[in-house]
Enzyme design. Structure first.
Site, PDB file in Angstrom:
ATOM      1  N   GLY A  25      -8.166  -7.243   4.422  1.00 29.22           N
ATOM      2  CA  GLY A  25      -9.015  -7.294   5.611  1.00 29.22           C
ATOM      3  C   GLY A  25      -8.420  -8.049   6.782  1.00 29.22           C
ATOM      4  N   ARG A  82      -3.177   3.213   8.535  1.00 27.08           N
ATOM      5  CA  ARG A  82      -3.526   2.042   7.709  1.00 27.08           C
ATOM      6  C   ARG A  82      -2.405   1.015   7.701  1.00 27.08           C
ATOM      7  NH1 ARG A  82      -4.685   4.519   1.903  1.00 27.08           N
ATOM      8  NH2 ARG A  82      -5.945   2.634   1.702  1.00 27.08           N
ATOM      9  N   ARG A  96       2.031 -50.442 -11.192  1.00 33.73           N
ATOM     10  CA  ARG A  96       2.618 -50.888  -9.929  1.00 33.73           C
ATOM     11  C   ARG A  96       1.966 -52.195  -9.500  1.00 33.73           C
ATOM     12  NH1 ARG A  96       1.680 -47.260  -4.717  1.00 33.73           N
ATOM     13  NH2 ARG A  96      -0.410 -48.117  -4.914  1.00 33.73           N
ATOM     14  N   THR A 112       6.873 -40.357  -3.102  1.00 34.66           N
ATOM     15  CA  THR A 112       7.224 -39.412  -2.032  1.00 34.66           C
ATOM     16  C   THR A 112       6.215 -39.404  -0.888  1.00 34.66           C
ATOM     17  OG1 THR A 112       6.307 -37.698  -3.437  1.00 34.66           O
ATOM     18  CG2 THR A 112       8.694 -37.895  -3.385  1.00 34.66           C
ATOM     19  N   ASN A 113       5.048 -40.035  -1.070  1.00 33.85           N
ATOM     20  CA  ASN A 113       4.150 -40.136   0.092  1.00 33.85           C
ATOM     21  C   ASN A 113       4.774 -41.050   1.138  1.00 33.85           C
ATOM     22  OD1 ASN A 113       2.398 -38.647  -1.414  1.00 33.85           O
ATOM     23  ND2 ASN A 113       1.053 -40.347  -1.937  1.00 33.85           N
ATOM     24  N   ASP A 114       5.120 -42.273   0.712  1.00 38.92           N
ATOM     25  CA  ASP A 114       5.739 -43.190   1.663  1.00 38.92           C
ATOM     26  C   ASP A 114       7.113 -42.702   2.086  1.00 38.92           C
ATOM     27  OD1 ASP A 114       4.288 -45.466   2.614  1.00 38.92           O
ATOM     28  OD2 ASP A 114       4.048 -46.072   0.521  1.00 38.92           O
ATOM     29  N   TYR A 147      10.219 -36.955 -15.415  1.00 39.34           N
ATOM     30  CA  TYR A 147       8.805 -36.593 -15.422  1.00 39.34           C
ATOM     31  C   TYR A 147       8.261 -36.472 -14.001  1.00 39.34           C
ATOM     32  CZ  TYR A 147       7.774 -41.472 -14.272  1.00 39.34           C
ATOM     33  OH  TYR A 147       7.717 -42.685 -13.641  1.00 39.34           O
ATOM     34  N   HIS A 160     -15.854  -9.129   1.489  1.00 41.95           N
ATOM     35  CA  HIS A 160     -14.864 -10.056   2.031  1.00 41.95           C
ATOM     36  C   HIS A 160     -15.067 -11.467   1.471  1.00 41.95           C
ATOM     37  CE1 HIS A 160     -13.386 -12.932   5.104  1.00 41.95           C
ATOM     38  NE2 HIS A 160     -12.344 -12.120   5.054  1.00 41.95           N
ATOM     39  N   MET A 177      -5.651  -7.266   8.518  1.00 46.55           N
ATOM     40  CA  MET A 177      -5.079  -6.405   9.550  1.00 46.55           C
ATOM     41  C   MET A 177      -5.979  -5.187   9.736  1.00 46.55           C
ATOM     42  SD  MET A 177      -1.050  -6.665   8.812  1.00 46.55           S
ATOM     43  CE  MET A 177      -1.184  -6.141   7.125  1.00 46.55           C
ATOM     44  N   SER A 230      10.736 -44.545  -9.698  1.00 46.72           N
ATOM     45  CA  SER A 230       9.680 -43.571  -9.523  1.00 46.72           C
ATOM     46  C   SER A 230       9.630 -43.265  -8.041  1.00 46.72           C
ATOM     47  CB  SER A 230       8.350 -44.137 -10.008  1.00 46.72           C
ATOM     48  OG  SER A 230       7.330 -43.218  -9.718  1.00 46.72           O
ATOM     49  N   CYS A 251       5.847 -39.950  -8.319  1.00 47.20           N
ATOM     50  CA  CYS A 251       4.419 -40.261  -8.434  1.00 47.20           C
ATOM     51  C   CYS A 251       3.679 -40.030  -7.142  1.00 47.20           C
ATOM     52  CB  CYS A 251       4.221 -41.691  -8.917  1.00 47.20           C
ATOM     53  SG  CYS A 251       4.869 -42.917  -7.776  1.00 47.20           S
ATOM     54  N   LYS A 290       0.835  -1.195   0.000  1.00 44.43           N
ATOM     55  CA  LYS A 290       0.000   0.000   0.000  1.00 44.43           C
ATOM     56  C   LYS A 290       0.872   1.248   0.000  1.00 44.43           C
ATOM     57  CE  LYS A 290      -3.681  -0.463   2.463  1.00 44.43           C
ATOM     58  NZ  LYS A 290      -4.225  -0.769   3.809  1.00 44.43           N
ATOM     59  N   ARG A 325      -3.325  -1.604  -6.515  1.00 44.29           N
ATOM     60  CA  ARG A 325      -2.438  -2.774  -6.443  1.00 44.29           C
ATOM     61  C   ARG A 325      -2.833  -3.728  -7.551  1.00 44.29           C
ATOM     62  NH1 ARG A 325      -5.341  -4.709  -0.910  1.00 44.29           N
ATOM     63  NH2 ARG A 325      -7.406  -4.844  -1.782  1.00 44.29           N
ATOM     64  N   GLU A 344      10.832 -45.394  -2.217  1.00 42.32           N
ATOM     65  CA  GLU A 344       9.915 -44.820  -1.223  1.00 42.32           C
ATOM     66  C   GLU A 344      10.305 -45.185   0.199  1.00 42.32           C
ATOM     67  OE1 GLU A 344       5.923 -46.282  -1.892  1.00 42.32           O
ATOM     68  OE2 GLU A 344       6.673 -48.144  -2.735  1.00 42.32           O
TER      69      GLU A 344
HETATM   70  P1  ADP Z   1      -7.476  -2.459   3.772  1.00 48.84           P
HETATM   71  O1  ADP Z   1      -6.044  -2.777   3.626  1.00 48.84           O
HETATM   72  O2  ADP Z   1      -8.200  -3.364   4.711  1.00 48.84           O
HETATM   73  O3  ADP Z   1      -8.157  -2.229   2.477  1.00 48.84           O
HETATM   74  P2  ADP Z   1      -7.191   0.375   4.022  1.00 48.84           P
HETATM   75  O4  ADP Z   1      -6.051   0.894   4.785  1.00 48.84           O
HETATM   76  O5  ADP Z   1      -7.083   0.392   2.542  1.00 48.84           O
HETATM   77  O6  ADP Z   1      -7.512  -1.071   4.567  1.00 48.84           O
HETATM   78  O7  ADP Z   1      -8.449   1.178   4.474  1.00 48.84           O
HETATM   79  C1  ADP Z   1      -9.741   0.769   4.162  1.00 48.84           C
HETATM   80  C2  ADP Z   1     -10.546   1.889   3.627  1.00 48.84           C
HETATM   81  O8  ADP Z   1     -10.527   2.992   4.502  1.00 48.84           O
HETATM   82  C3  ADP Z   1     -10.076   2.473   2.316  1.00 48.84           C
HETATM   83  O9  ADP Z   1     -10.498   1.745   1.233  1.00 48.84           O
HETATM   84  C4  ADP Z   1     -10.730   3.826   2.338  1.00 48.84           C
HETATM   85  O10 ADP Z   1     -12.048   3.717   1.904  1.00 48.84           O
HETATM   86  C5  ADP Z   1     -10.679   4.181   3.783  1.00 48.84           C
HETATM   87  N1  ADP Z   1      -9.564   5.089   4.016  1.00 48.84           N
HETATM   88  C6  ADP Z   1      -8.297   4.785   4.365  1.00 48.84           C
HETATM   89  N2  ADP Z   1      -7.537   5.887   4.454  1.00 48.84           N
HETATM   90  C7  ADP Z   1      -8.337   6.913   4.135  1.00 48.84           C
HETATM   91  C8  ADP Z   1      -8.155   8.325   4.027  1.00 48.84           C
HETATM   92  N3  ADP Z   1      -6.972   8.898   4.247  1.00 48.84           N
HETATM   93  N4  ADP Z   1      -9.194   9.061   3.673  1.00 48.84           N
HETATM   94  C9  ADP Z   1     -10.390   8.489   3.436  1.00 48.84           C
HETATM   95  N5  ADP Z   1     -10.650   7.192   3.514  1.00 48.84           N
HETATM   96  C10 ADP Z   1      -9.629   6.394   3.873  1.00 48.84           C
HETATM   97 MG    MG Z   2       3.937 -46.390  -1.466  1.00 50.87          MG
HETATM   98 MG    MG Z   3      -7.542  -1.063   1.115  1.00 51.55          MG
END
Ligand code: ADP
Ligand code: MG
Ligand code: MG
Length: 910
Positions: A120, A111, A637, A794-796, A878, A474, A122, A791, A858, A43, A355, A772
């Site tokens: 989502g 952030r 086999r 690798t499981n055994d 192979y 999500h 962190m 052959s 295998c 980010k 990204r 094996e």
């Molecule tokens: P995640 O990595 O979970 O997507 P972000 O850090 O991107 O978390 O934040 C989630 C959301 O929060 C962003 O998509 C945006 O909508 C909002 N946000 C983050 N920073 C700002 C900011 N400086 N101004 C306005 N909205 C923000």
């Molecule tokens: Mg075997």
């Molecule tokens: Mg984001």
């Protein structure tokens, strides 16, 4: 690789006051750039790059990942605070504002953002800097008290949850209570007075839960939020996510502090997310969703169902055009599909994130092909743009609808393609439970919306249904990553999580009921439809694989036991069969009886009689295989598993006998069952995995080997007589010594010669072995005197090298993963350091004795990309894998060859 670099970087920088911990971005230029993902996180690097490109990005600064690593070690350098406050100072000057102070207070977001995106997983905190005074200033200045109080209550809620560990549910309870009292449906309908009431309640809650007031000092808030983001790197869901995606725990996250822009300012403000191409299909179309008068996670949380981005074109055409222009520029710049986040404040567009977008396998292939066509990337790059495991998406099931009565219960969003037919559960815990105890063979997780806490349940479910949320919710994002089917935002469904009920169209479904999901169209269908898998002739796939195949050096074979699988294998590009398990042929209803008679007989004569009955059946099976495979090699086999697998279970017999003795003591059945039980008890082994199995069977009962070889060679000769060109490789299992190998090879050659003489015709064939057991690897030079091919089983080999039973690893695998002892399940991904070393040694020793020796693998690992790349590196001929892993193995082999080419000629080829 990355870890090495990082460790080095850490070692160099640790404790040094000269370390640059904080990178500023704003005013048209940034200290960092897009390449610095290790340091700035994805980010932070993206924000720097966009700033440098002159795009509208709110200014701020990134506290780099080294600080997080220091924090984890308990040794955060004091220099971090100093540099952070200096950057804050610079930001305040640039903005002409003070953090949380004055009549125009600066507010920031804090952030998280690691090198690899972990959507989502962190935490992020918005509106930081607000306090009792600042909120009044903001209300006055914006002339919008609703907005100001809304922002403040969001801060207390997020900060309370993330930093102070106040349960999220408690905040939601208060919030929903006031909404109910005010009789409003949507959050934005709450008036200032109601919001003020919520704020007061929230503050009381914080005081009650923590014993302290919500911090009014903006700098205290900033430090608290920063440290909480560091900590969120180590929360359970983030750890789980990293384990699944194999991201190193020591990378750490960066923290981005950025001036807020507001999407919740009113009807000319909003926030949204999008993709430059369709992440489900790959189609080249601008794709996204937004909400007016909303902030942050409102769009992705699924609380309100967002609008399609095309709607923005109608409402705010200027913003729309600008957004489209910027994002397509970003796509060209990064030469990959972009996933972006934006906010509109009072009609002005701001970019908050961009990204490389996650996508389904179907989309990955389509985008790669299109981008080659558009001249953005080369064919070789295209090969690297698809993750081998993602090709599985072309094999995902589709519903069989022809001739079925289809009752569509609801249509949601086609969030992740494929189909799933299964039994419903309503919580992640129930999914894990019913998966664990095997009570529901296929599970569909039904939720109002999913949250990162559901990740373990989502992993075991075959499909996900949510009643709220969009294509970027999500549930949608995570399932696409996992390659499983998802229908999101099916608004007609009411999901009652408390009662564990799904209500739709006047019907009520309870836990355990069957439904069918079509993630490709978004339909939720009543009942248990059949599914159809695999579309090997998809034109995009065919085209892509035509680029892939010429690049690889490894041959790819399939594990297939019956003609049907062999046909499938050829459709998916198998260049031979690497493992045909003959025992699977004995489980069929018409055969198991003869097999049992054979096992139960106590004289060789009786055994031979029973084997004679099996001979024609086995011959017919092989004939079928040779026909399907034409002139491609087929490795067969000889019998491998312990004999008790063919007999009824001791416990079942005991129960049955007891029942008969009770009810029909004179039943003739008893006369049959008693000797069967006696034999079962005789055959009982303490540790069948290390007992009478593999070549030990053929050595103890040579007539079994004789019959199987006869069936194989007779079938091959017959095929040849009919004009075919079979290539047979007869494989002796579980050899640990040259003597064992020799014992069986002698029988094979003798019987083959007998058949040639009888039929007056010959075929070429080879005799080889599985490697094996560690002893086989250690003495591979001797074994190669007899064996024409190896052959690697690798499981055994993994079982016997680690001394871990594959069937029992689940009892402690989670603990091992958690403790970091295993980074991955060694039965899924080859342990290169230990098991791989044995393989490599056997390759060397085998080649020394017999330079032309054919070498393959295998085990289950033959379909695991990382393991395939290892097989390439050590110069195997192979890999063989299940038909459904063939596409993956082909692509992994091609990528391995390209990576080798890029790294130069110095590869290890034993
Ligand atoms: P995640 O990595 O979970 O997507 P972000 O850090 O991107 O978390 O934040 C989630 C959301 O929060 C962003 O998509 C945006 O909508 C909002 N946000 C983050 N920073 C700002 C900011 N400086 N101004 C306005 N909205 C923000
Ligand atoms: Mg075997
Ligand atoms: Mg984001």
């Amino acid at each position: 690789m990355t870890q090495g670099v990082l460790e080095q970087a850490s070692a160099e920088k640790a404790g040094s006051t000269a370390t640059k911990y904080v990178y500023f971005f704003g005013g048209g230029k940034a200290d960092g750039d897009g390449k610095m993902k290790d340091v700035l996180g994805g980010k932070g690097a993206g924000l720097a790059e966009m700033t440098n490109a002159g795009l509208p990005v709110p200014p701020g600064f990134t506290i780099q990942t080294e600080s997080c690593r220091e924090y984890m070690r308990g040794a955060l350098s004091p220099a971090v605070d100093g540099q952070m406050y200096a950057a804050l100072d610079k930001l305040e000057k640039l903005q002409g504002q003070k953090l949380g102070a004055g009549d125009n207070p600066l507010l920031v977001s804090v952030r998280s953002g690691a090198k690899f995106s972990m959507p989502g997983m962190m935490d992020t905190i918005l509106n930081l800097g607000l306090n009792d005074q600042a909120v009044e200033a903001l209300a006055k200045r914006s002339n919008n008290p609703r907005f100001a109080y809304d922002s403040y209550r969001r801060l207390i809620q997020m900060y309370g949850d993330v930093v102070l560990d106040v349960p999220k549910k408690s905040f939601e309870h208060i919030f929903d209570g006031v909404k109910k009292k005010m009789k409003v449906k949507f959050d934005y309908e709450l008036q200032p007075a109601a919001l003020k009431e919520i704020i007061a309640e929230y503050k009381k809650l914080v005081k009650k839960e923590t014993g302290k007031d919500f911090p009014q000092d903006p700098k205290e808030q900033l430090v608290g939020a920063r440290d909480a983001v560091f900590r969120s790197w180590m929360n359970e869901r983030a750890k789980t996510y990293r384990r699944i995606n194999r991201i190193d725990d020591w990378l750490g996250t960066a923290v981005n502090v950025q001036a807020m822009v507001f999407g919740n300012l009113g009807e000319t403000s909003g926030t949204g997310v999008g993709f430059t191409r369709n992440p489900a299909t790959g189609e080249k179309m601008f794709f996204g969703e937004y909400l007016m008068n909303a902030q942050g996670e409102d769009v992705v949380s699924g609380v309100r169902t967002p609008l399609p981005i095309s709607e923005l074109e109608r409402v705010m055409p200027d913003c729309y055009q600008q957004l489209k222009g910027i994002t397509s520029r970003m796509e060209k710049h990064y030469r990959d599909m972009q996933d972006f986040e934006f906010t509109i404040q009072d009609g002005k567009l701001y970019m908050l994130q961009t990204r490389n977008g996650k996508r389904t396998g179907l989309a990955a292939v389509r985008v790669a092909i299109d981008m080659v066509k558009e001249g953005l990337i080369s064919q070789e790059e295209a090969i690297h743009r698809v993750e081998p495991n993602q090709l599985y998406d072309f094999l995902v099931p589709r519903l069989v609808e022809k001739g079925e009565k289809i009752e569509v219960l609801a249509t949601g969003l086609p969030a992740s393609p494929g189909a799933a037919v299964g039994q419903i559960v309503f919580t992640a815990e129930d999914a894990v439970k019913h998966h664990g105890n095997g009570s529901y063979p296929v599970i569909i997780l039904v939720r109002g919306e999913t949250t990162p806490e559901d990740i373990a349940g989502m992993e075991v479910a075959a499909g996900i249904l949510t009643s709220r949320g969009g294509m970027t919710s999500h549930a949608a994002v995570v399932t696409r990553g996992m390659g499983k089917c998802c229908v999101a935002g099916a608004g007609d469904c009411t999901v009652d999580e408390a009662k564990k009920e799904l209500r739709v169209k006047g019907k009520t479904f309870k836990q355990g009921d069957w439904i069918s999901l079509d993630g490709t169209t978004g339909r939720v269908i009543n009942g248990k439809l059949k599914t159809l898998d695999a579309q090997p002739d998809d034109p995009d796939l065919v085209k892509f694989m035509a680029w892939v195949d010429p690049v690889r050096r490894l041959k790819i074979r399939a594990n297939a036991d019956i003609p049907r699988d062999a046909k499938l294998a050829r459709q998916f590009g198998a260049e031979g069969i690497g493992l045909c398990r003959t025992e699977h042929m004995f489980f069929a209803e018409d055969r198991i009886e003869h097999m049992r008679t054979m096992i139960l007989s106590d004289s060789e004569k009786e055994r031979r009689a029973a084997l004679k009955k099996l001979l024609p059946m086995q011959r017919a099976d092989f004939a079928g295989l040779f026909k399907s495979m034409e002139s491609l090699p087929v490795t067969i086999r000889l019998l491998d598993p312990p004999l008790h697998e063919f007999l009824p279970k001791r416990e079942d017999l005991l129960v049955e006998i007891a029942r008969l003795e009770e009810s029909k003591p004179r039943s003739p059945k008893l006369k049959e069952l008693r000797p069967l039980l006696a034999r079962v008890e005789e055959l009982h082994e303490q540790n069948p995995m290390l007992g009478l199995r593999g070549c030990r069977l053929g050595i103890a009962f040579p007539e079994i080997t004789e019959m199987q070889v006869r069936a194989i060679i007779e079938a091959a000769v017959a095929a040849k007589v009919k004009g075919g060109d079979p290539h047979v490789e007869i494989m002796i299992p579980l050899i640990g010594s040259i003597e064992e190998m020799r014992n069986q090879a002698v029988i094979v050659r003798r019987v083959a010669d007998e058949v040639f003489k009888e039929k007056g015709s010959k075929v070429d064939y080879m005799v080889g072995t599985m490697i094996e057991l560690p002893r086989a690897a250690l003495t591979a030079d001797q074994i190669a005197e007899e064996a024409e091919f190896f052959s690697f089983g690798t499981n055994d080999l993994t079982q016997t090298t680690f001394g871990i039973s594959r069937d029992d690893i689940n009892h402690f695998l989670p603990a091992y993963m958690k403790a970091g002892i295993f980074k991955q399940d060694p039965f899924a991904t080859l342990d290169q350091a230990g098991v791989g070393q044995l393989v490599q040694m056997a390759v060397g020793k085998g080649r020394k004795t017999r330079p032309s020796i054919k070498l393959g693998i295998c085990g289950e690992h033959g379909g695991d990309p990382e393991s395939v790349k290892f097989c390439h590196k050590i110069g195997l001929t192979y890999v063989s894998c299940s038909p459904f892993r063939l596409l993956t193995a082909r692509l992994a082999a091609a990528q391995a060859a390209l990576e080798e080419k890029m790294a130069g000629p110095a590869h290890t080829n034993a």
